[in-house]
Design a protein around this motif. Structure first.
Motif, short mmCIF file in Angstrom:
data_model
loop_
_atom_site.label_atom_id
_atom_site.label_comp_id
_atom_site.label_asym_id
_atom_site.label_seq_id
_atom_site.Cartn_x
_atom_site.Cartn_y
_atom_site.Cartn_z
N SER A 8 0.83 -1.20 0.00
CA SER A 8 0.00 0.00 0.00
C SER A 8 0.86 1.25 0.00
CB SER A 8 -0.92 0.00 1.22
OG SER A 8 -1.86 -1.03 1.11
N HIS A 18 -6.12 6.17 -5.61
CA HIS A 18 -6.63 5.78 -6.92
C HIS A 18 -8.06 6.24 -7.09
CE1 HIS A 18 -3.17 3.47 -8.11
NE2 HIS A 18 -3.01 3.28 -6.82
N HIS A 20 -11.76 6.14 -7.99
CA HIS A 20 -12.84 5.19 -8.23
C HIS A 20 -14.10 5.98 -8.49
CE1 HIS A 20 -10.25 1.98 -6.98
NE2 HIS A 20 -9.88 2.74 -5.97
N ASP A 184 -15.83 -2.62 -9.58
CA ASP A 184 -14.73 -2.44 -8.62
C ASP A 184 -15.07 -2.97 -7.23
OD1 ASP A 184 -16.64 -0.65 -7.85
OD2 ASP A 184 -15.33 1.10 -7.81
N LEU A 202 -10.99 -4.02 -10.76
CA LEU A 202 -10.18 -3.66 -9.59
C LEU A 202 -8.69 -3.65 -9.94
CD1 LEU A 202 -12.01 -5.78 -6.88
CD2 LEU A 202 -11.73 -3.28 -6.83
N ARG A 206 -5.82 -1.62 -5.05
CA ARG A 206 -7.17 -1.56 -4.46
C ARG A 206 -7.57 -2.94 -3.92
NH1 ARG A 206 -10.58 0.96 -1.46
NH2 ARG A 206 -12.77 0.58 -2.00
N GLU A 209 -5.98 -3.29 -0.63
CA GLU A 209 -6.68 -2.42 0.33
C GLU A 209 -7.98 -3.05 0.82
OE1 GLU A 209 -5.44 1.78 -1.77
OE2 GLU A 209 -7.57 1.47 -1.28
#
Lengths: 565, 565
Positions: A8, A18, A20, A184, A202, A206, A209
């Motif tokens: 990360s 990022h 989204h 996602d 995705l 991510r 995460e």
């Protein structure tokens, strides 16, 4: 720090948060349209690098991409009818026609792609970028595209390096990029089976995460990890840097959901089966030519409690390769394992190094291989006792085989720089220097000939063109019966670098076929490897791919000319 | 004693020296035409077994197969032209039309097959048995068969239990069995890559005989090992009893040579690749419907220096299953691992036991599970330290989970009896008792419902027919994300055992689909599992199989109606 935390961190440092937001345009964290990563992550190379390049006979001629406003884009060919039909499915805001959005979805990220983009050539840009919300919208879009004769390019992270995003057989039809970033979601977590459902759009960071709060990791970390997507990993049979521990992506996938022009398709009811051929294997590696992968079910692992890295110096590349063979044959593959040949070992010392603060003396001290020989990095992840035990057994075999331990710093250096190569390429292109990679794999017995043959093909082709090539190689993925070879080429650009590289790549392709290797280990076929696909899978193999494509995509709207010739 | 020695011993004891004389007729070591194994290996069950069966409500009514002379065979439909064309390729002695040879190649070895054969029904026998010498002769035969509209059934060991050798869509065309026993060579040994080339007609024991002098083992030991062939293992995605250590057969295969009506096909240039979909996976599991596998290149292992077996008692099946899940999730799969449910554990005690000299008290003493609970067998093979270490770690987890160690004898008992089940079935059929097996696999989270659902379907169907079924189950193949379930049914035969079993099997199939499992883990599809193939791979999956078949076998001569509906 767990691996997810480290990963990360790397992602944050490299690319910021990022997006989204469902938009396909630029944000500050989005990569530059002409290269890799966001603008703030780009740094010029130190002057010492230019000196080394000049000494090698590679001229340094600073060269910048044209301004975005100067990029040449073809007019949009989408009819109003077609556009309305698309909007009716995904909504007005998710059919994007703006120049910048189109440029950002133009081609992938091979050096050829970048050279063309930097020169202002966006002739391969899609007419529109369409952003569906889910599997059902993808299915509907494919129905409309079939009816309206619109070519569809499934688009994940846009990181193809084999021409997989510019279908050559569009034949004048309008082209849309089907950007899957809105798919996602983390779906069902099946703790008992150790699997999770992941939406195709995705991106690598991510995923980690989303999994970390559950104490889980996917562990799939290819160099393109910051931008590449789950769907792309599946469609190209991606292999991550930690494949020795977590497996290739195609080994992690137990289930697939696919939207095809012929309808939806779900596969995978058990880890193993004898219910005819494993059709999951037909979707994995299908490169958007058979359908759009919208979701995968993958095996996950607990977040590793421990990680151990070690650098080694082995006497030479042949010895190192034999040692890796011995490890693999004994089922002792490290989680991460990378053996650089003599040239790549030297380049890591003399050239722009993996980390920004590494100078030559630091690199030597931290085990770059200053005393000659080749650098080997091993990494182990897992629970405490098992990791230590495994690392100890590997260390014993390496030592017995003539390797010298250089300590954990060399391994940590490698890890810190694991995603840097594409940024470095941008910096080299900024200096007017050519840099590109290609890869192959073969059985252990064919590896020496494969290495020599490809190396010679690249050196001879580029050398005879007077481009002073530096050809480096590393072994990076081990199997019981063989391994992959990953080549990096740095050279002068000459007058027509795109054409010159095509010649060099063709020579390398011929050398791979002659030495019995596979034309690609994890980059996929796209258009660039197509000339050698027939040698690899035979005329019958091509016929089989064509027949499957006709069945799933009767109108030939999906990535026409990519993968299937 | 190494495993190869032990395996060789078992093979010698069970079947005597194997014939490699190129003839397809009977020798003393050949199996009986109506069952499993040679006549000398058949022994009647002890009287105590009949007592137990009677107590269970299963009537014992001795029943013998008809005499060979009384078997009803259809007339040979092969034209003189066709016969001459076949003879021109393989020679006079290798086109066999004798009644016994045809009967021996009639159907496979499911209980339904045996019931029909024993009753004298050889209506599904091929018109001729053809024995090619090599790949090129197979290719030529396929060309002639295409021209002459002859149906071809690729024939290895004849051990199919899913109707894979009696193509239902022959539609009046003449049928030849393509017996591959003359393709019996060990090809190139690639020591460095740890692979060998094996001809498709090699039987399990012969492979080990050929490899042992080189210090190697294939380690693929399914229950059909004595008779099944390399080509059959590949065509059906076989899984051996030691799959936890050596892998499923489809995992062992790195290269394939196939003869198809459309021409020869070679696949496999590297252990892993991204050159499009892995088409090897399309040949593996193709059940003779796409082509004739004539040679495979497979991974081999060094002969294991050590083998450790252990018997365990776990409190109940659910606890045992969870323990196996824990082992698999930690990457600690034993080489061999078999967990019997409560009923199978009891049957091992009370019923005809694995070894001839085992009586109930012996079995209890050697760990059959006399104190209740379920029997678990673990086995480990490999080099010294690794085997001991792995066994110790597994033992620790099992003990912590409530398992009680019963010592190595229970494991050795299992091993001695590992190939006995089909012989036992013959003995039960001789008593007029029905016995059959079926199997499935699923993810760990679906396993409890899968177990309950299939068990109930079988018990209810056969129970309501008044057949006093005993339904047993074991877990025998572990994966990180799931496992297989293997069911054995013993019941009364009733008036029409073939029809009754069809009903019971259909109910089990529906239960498998409902619980989300795969219709078969290692028995293949054949004709018996076809009704549920669509539920497993979808309508699109069936369409894809059809399109591949049309491409490779345009005239539809190969096993028509098997696998591909």
């Amino acid at each position: 720090m767990t691996s997810a935390e480290i990963r990360s961190d790397v992602a944050r440092e490299a690319a910021g948060p990022h997006g989204h937001d469902g938009a396909a345009g630029a944000t500050s964290a989005e990569p530059v349209w002409w290269g890799w990563g966001p603008a703030f992550a780009h740094q010029p190379l130190p002057a010492s690098v230019a000196d080394v390049l000049t000494q090698l006979g590679i001229p340094v001629r600073p060269s910048r991409p044209v301004a975005l406003a100067d990029v040449r884009l073809p007019p949009v060919r989408l009819s109003a009818t077609a556009r309305h039909a698309l909007v009716a499915i995904v909504g007005e805001g998710h059919v994007r026609l703006e120049a910048e959005v189109r440029v950002r979805h133009c081609r992938g990220r091979s050096t050829t792609d970048l050279l063309l983009l930097r020169s202002g050539d966006a002739s391969a840009a899609p007419d529109a970028v369409v952003l569906p919300a889910d599997h059902d919208e993808v299915l509907e879009l494919l129905r409309v595209a079939t009816r309206e004769r619109i070519v569809v390019v499934p688009y994940g992270g846009g990181t193809s390096v084999v021409g997989g995003l510019a279908p050559p057989a569009a034949q004048g039809r309008p082209v849309i990029a089907l950007d899957l970033r809105r798919l996602d979601r983390l779906g069902r977590i099946d703790r008992e089976s150790g699997t999770v459902e992941l939406d195709a759009g995705l991106r690598g960071p991510r995923v980690e995460e989303l999994l970390a709060p559950h104490g889980l990791t996917l562990g799939h970390v290819p160099q393109s990890w910051e931008y590449a997507t789950i769907g792309g990993f599946a469609a190209t049979r991606s292999s991550g840097q930690a494949s020795g521990g977590y497996g290739r992506f195609d080994e992690l996938v137990v289930g697939l959901r696919v939207a095809t022009p012929a309808g939806g398709w779900e596969l995978g009811r058990a880890p193993a089966s004898a219910a005819g051929p494993d059709l999951r294997a037909l979707v994995l590696g299908s490169e958007g030519a058979f359908g759009v992968i919208t979701r995968v079910t993958v095996r996950v692992h607990p977040l590793p409690a421990h990680r151990v890295h070690e650098g080694w110096r082995v006497p030479d590349f042949a010895t190192g390769t034999r040692l890796l063979r011995d490890l693999a044959a004994r089922d002792l593959r490290p989680t991460v394992c990378r053996l650089a040949d003599e040239t790549e070992t030297l380049a890591n010392l003399a050239g722009p190094t993996a980390t920004d603060d590494n100078d030559t003396s630091d690199a030597a001290a931290s085990g770059g291989g200053g005393a000659g020989g080749c650098r080997l990095i091993t990494g182990f992840e897992g629970s405490g006792a098992a990791v230590a035990e495994r690392a100890a057994r590997v260390a014993e075999i390496l030592r017995a085989g003539g390797a010298t331990a250089l300590g954990p710093d060399a391994g940590l250096d490698w890890e810190r720089g694991r995603f840097r190569a594409p940024y470095l390429r941008d910096a080299l292109l900024d200096l007017g220097v050519f840099a590109e990679t290609l890869e192959t794999a073969g059985f252990w017995s064919s590896l020496p000939a494969l290495y020599t043959g490809v190396r010679r093909a690249l050196t001879d082709t580029l050398g005879s063109a007077g481009l002073a090539p530096v050809v480096m190689c590393h072994v990076s993925h081990l199997y019981a019966t063989g391994a992959s070879l990953y080549f990096t080429v740095v050279s002068a650009q000459g007058d027509d670098p795109v054409a010159t590289w095509r010649t060099a790549k063709a020579a390398a392709g011929e050398a791979i076929v002659a030495a019995g290797g596979t034309i690609t280990h994890h980059h996929a076929v796209g258009t660039e490897h197509q000339p050698w696909l027939g040698a690899e899978i035979g005329g019958l193999g091509l016929d089989v791919l064509r027949s499957v494509k006709r069945t799933l995509d009767p109108a030939g709207i999906l990535n026409p000319g990519v993968l299937v010739p």
